[in-house]
Design an enzyme around this catalytic site. Structure first.
Site, PDB file in Angstrom:
ATOM      1  N   HIS A   1     -12.188  20.179 -23.927  1.00  0.00           N
ATOM      2  CA  HIS A   1     -13.342  20.950 -23.453  1.00  0.00           C
ATOM      3  C   HIS A   1     -14.236  20.065 -22.566  1.00  0.00           C
ATOM      4  CE1 HIS A   1     -15.875  24.633 -24.294  1.00  0.00           C
ATOM      5  NE2 HIS A   1     -16.673  23.878 -23.551  1.00  0.00           N
TER       6      HIS A   1
ATOM      7  N   ALA B   1       0.819  -1.206   0.000  1.00  0.00           N
ATOM      8  CA  ALA B   1       0.000   0.000   0.000  1.00  0.00           C
ATOM      9  C   ALA B   1       0.849   1.251   0.000  1.00  0.00           C
ATOM     10  CB  ALA B   1      -0.933  -0.008   1.199  1.00  0.00           C
ATOM     11  N   LYS B   2       0.397   2.177  -0.799  1.00  0.00           N
ATOM     12  CA  LYS B   2       1.075   3.460  -0.856  1.00  0.00           C
ATOM     13  C   LYS B   2       0.338   4.431   0.046  1.00  0.00           C
ATOM     14  CE  LYS B   2       2.200   2.819  -5.740  1.00  0.00           C
ATOM     15  NZ  LYS B   2       1.970   3.359  -7.085  1.00  0.00           N
TER      16      LYS B   2
ATOM     17  N   HIS C   1     -16.816  17.852 -21.055  1.00  0.00           N
ATOM     18  CA  HIS C   1     -17.996  17.209 -21.646  1.00  0.00           C
ATOM     19  C   HIS C   1     -18.204  15.842 -21.014  1.00  0.00           C
ATOM     20  CE1 HIS C   1     -14.727  15.376 -23.971  1.00  0.00           C
ATOM     21  NE2 HIS C   1     -15.564  14.412 -24.293  1.00  0.00           N
TER      22      HIS C   1
ATOM     23  N   GLU D   1      -5.585  -9.052 -13.028  1.00  0.00           N
ATOM     24  CA  GLU D   1      -6.977  -8.625 -13.095  1.00  0.00           C
ATOM     25  C   GLU D   1      -7.670  -9.228 -14.318  1.00  0.00           C
ATOM     26  OE1 GLU D   1      -4.456  -6.642 -12.469  1.00  0.00           O
ATOM     27  OE2 GLU D   1      -4.905  -5.429 -10.706  1.00  0.00           O
TER      28      GLU D   1
ATOM     29  N   HIS E   1     -34.188   5.636  -1.009  1.00  0.00           N
ATOM     30  CA  HIS E   1     -34.218   4.482  -1.900  1.00  0.00           C
ATOM     31  C   HIS E   1     -34.897   4.856  -3.206  1.00  0.00           C
ATOM     32  CE1 HIS E   1     -34.289   0.362  -3.298  1.00  0.00           C
ATOM     33  NE2 HIS E   1     -35.502   0.618  -3.748  1.00  0.00           N
TER      34      HIS E   1
ATOM     35  N   GLY F   1      -9.408   8.204 -21.108  1.00  0.00           N
ATOM     36  CA  GLY F   1      -9.938   7.898 -22.436  1.00  0.00           C
ATOM     37  C   GLY F   1     -10.558   9.055 -23.181  1.00  0.00           C
TER      38      GLY F   1
ATOM     39  N   CYS G   1     -29.188   0.046   0.298  1.00  0.00           N
ATOM     40  CA  CYS G   1     -29.594   0.747   1.526  1.00  0.00           C
ATOM     41  C   CYS G   1     -28.833   0.178   2.726  1.00  0.00           C
ATOM     42  CB  CYS G   1     -31.098   0.603   1.752  1.00  0.00           C
ATOM     43  SG  CYS G   1     -32.106   1.518   0.560  1.00  0.00           S
TER      44      CYS G   1
ATOM     45  N   ASN H   1     -15.507  10.976 -19.071  1.00  0.00           N
ATOM     46  CA  ASN H   1     -14.087  10.645 -19.144  1.00  0.00           C
ATOM     47  C   ASN H   1     -13.322  11.944 -18.944  1.00  0.00           C
ATOM     48  OD1 ASN H   1     -15.075   8.147 -20.052  1.00  0.00           O
ATOM     49  ND2 ASN H   1     -14.754   8.650 -22.194  1.00  0.00           N
TER      50      ASN H   1
END
Lengths: 357, 357
Positions: free
Chosen positions: A182, A40-41, A184, A327, A258, A177, A217, A171
């Site tokens: 600009h 862990a960092k 968006h 992964e 909910h 990605g 919940c 993104n």
């Protein structure tokens, strides 16, 4: 997409330390995560190091999203939120959409080869006239405008019977990605329910059938009791790093009420969500030096009615680590940051007074 | 991890073309993929553009994996494949493992908070003494040595009752998550079956129960009949780009013989797999200029016996595109390359005669 089980770390002559890592299960996604405590960092080690030498200008003459360049935008304008002077938010069809709104859903099956025509909507939400503003620096009322536009498009698109799932996402930064500077975000509407969603809904139903409670919940309740992973709370929303966060600073923003579908959000809740989102994004901006990130609004498939088991929410994923072969091979995640430490760090990040609206 | 639903592409004044995209379902992973035909790039547009100005040396004095530096490696040496002169392959424990082989599997449950002690194995396979060699450039017999070592470790680790899943994987290049240049791969053994795996096994069982056939054998049969996505075939293996490839050049290598677990591979098959892997990796190397990639060996959970429904295989993912908010939000993929075109391109790539062994 998350994690980071990169290659062996170059060794030194120091002795191997003893430690135990921990696996945690995310009961909503069902994923097991290795919380790599020994690797862990510290939270600030995830800070983006590149300094942007050239400040972004407020306007670029060749930017198709800047005011005055509307003819360059390319796609068809679908919606414009304006006051007397100028537009505030615009929605346009993506000029190079991944899906096309023309035609019907046509399904073909030939042995194992199953296909469907690529019907769907793919829209771009231009969030603000200013080229250099990012949500972390916008006023809360500007963010509320954006969310209001999301809701308006969601309600409209949902009426199309060919649509089964609506995905609103953003993104931010090249590592997340995006190819346009600009500010968006995007709205995609697709003619199927992705397998991952069906599967999660099925698990949420199973939990509801077994216990009579919404798993979301329940998670919110337990996270609020534990407190240690909470980043920010408002009247209607809670932002927290989940117990089994899939990657460093992976954050969930849950509505307290909910509600299954994003378009059920009220005007009052929109303002409150804008405040919450602004706070979390500003803490990332100042604490980690404007990291790249994605967020997405997870909401029930459009064909479903209001349900007791499903709950919409926002998932925010800073892109501060890289996924790798582990992964891909396991579908599991490695998180090299302790969720409790990451949350404490973000809580401690102060937003400068001139950016508090 | 795959795909790339990046931001809107900067527009021009050209008129919007008409097209239809296609969705395809991958029956093994159950994922739907948008094959973005209108955004599709030509195969050679995925070529890595950076030129490596400084050639990699055969040996680095500070590399912990280079011969002569064995004392620097850090982890404990577990296995060494040698001839009279030198070692050929070494296996060492990862100095900074994500999992530790000490202790028992201890499971704790407190409300929604489910955890497990981080027991497991995390080993590094140093593939070759030479620092500058990558599998694409190795001799087939060297690759066979590596696969033989994979099998030996798999068989050994499988005996540990605390292990439920063994993941063999390789990260090649920084974009694929590696931090060490010297050629190496990794073996991770974990005390659970990841949800994604359980889910795929469940779907494979469902297919078997409905049809009496292995979905993998069926896929192989139909891909061989279709031919258009095949990259390379050998006596015992077939390398192909699946019909619903999740990302550009996503490749599967299937054993022709139905076999559930990787450790069932025979000596003859190992040599044949080495030839297949070499060919595919060399085609990527020369065709796309040494792209970053991951591969992983997918094999049945260790507690399972030989089964009629499950089939081990290798998944190879060149890292030539970036996933973004759409993929995170939907769990779907966007593939901007046509699988048929990608396969035709790779078939056409010639391996230089001095690299044909």
């Amino acid at each position: 997409m998350h994690g980071g089980f990169g290659g062996a770390i170059p060794c030194s002559l120091f002795p191997v330390p003893f430690y135990m890592t921990e696996l945690r299960q995310n009961l909503i996604t069902r994923d097991w995560v290795i919380i790599a405590t020994e690797r862990a960092k510290r939270p600030d080690e995830f800070t983006k190091t590149e300094t942007q030498l050239i400040p972004t200008p407020e306007y670029r003459s060749n930017c198709p999203f800047c005011p005055g360049n509307e003819l360059l935008t390319g796609g068809r304008e679908i919606l414009r939120l304006s006051d007397d002077l100028n537009w505030k938010v615009r929605v346009v069809s993506n000029k190079y959409p991944a899906l096309s709104p023309e035609g019907e859903r046509v399904r073909e099956t030939d042995g194992i080869f199953h296909s469907l025509s690529g019907f769907g909507f793919h829209e771009v939400v231009i969030e603000h006239p200013r080229h250099d503003l990012t949500m972390a620096l916008m006023e809360i009322k500007d963010i509320a405008n954006i969310i209001r536009v999301y809701r308006q498009r969601y309600i409209h698109i949902r009426k199309d019977a060919r649509v089964e799932t609506i995905i609103i996402f953003k993104n931010h930064g090249q590592g997340a990605g995006t190819s346009l500077e600009h500010p968006h975000s995007q709205i995609a509407a697709i003619p199927i329910v992705p397998y991952q969603w069906r599967d999660r809904v099925r698990e949420a139903i199973r939990h509801y059938d077994d216990t009579g409670e919404c798993i979301f919940c329940r998670t919110l309740k337990e996270e609020l009791e534990a407190q240690e992973r909470i980043i920010f709370t408002s009247e209607h929303f809670v932002a927290f790093i989940p117990y089994a966060a899939l990657s460093p600073f992976h954050t969930w923003i849950f509505p307290r009420r909910h509600s299954s579908s994003f378009d059920e959000i009220t005007d009052v809740e929109i303002l409150d969500l804008a405040k919450t989102l602004k706070n979390v994004l500003a803490k990332l901006y100042y604490g980690l030096n404007n990291p790249d990130y994605n967020y997405t609004i997870r909401s029930i498939p459009t064909a479903e009615q209001r349900t007791d088991y499903s709950h919409w929410y926002i998932a925010l994923i800073p892109r501060v680590s890289l996924s790798a072969g582990f992964e891909l091979g396991s579908g599991m995640y490695i998180n090299t940051a302790l969720p409790e430490e990451s949350a404490a760090f973000l809580r401690s990040v102060k937003i400068p007074p001139d950016n508090c609206y």
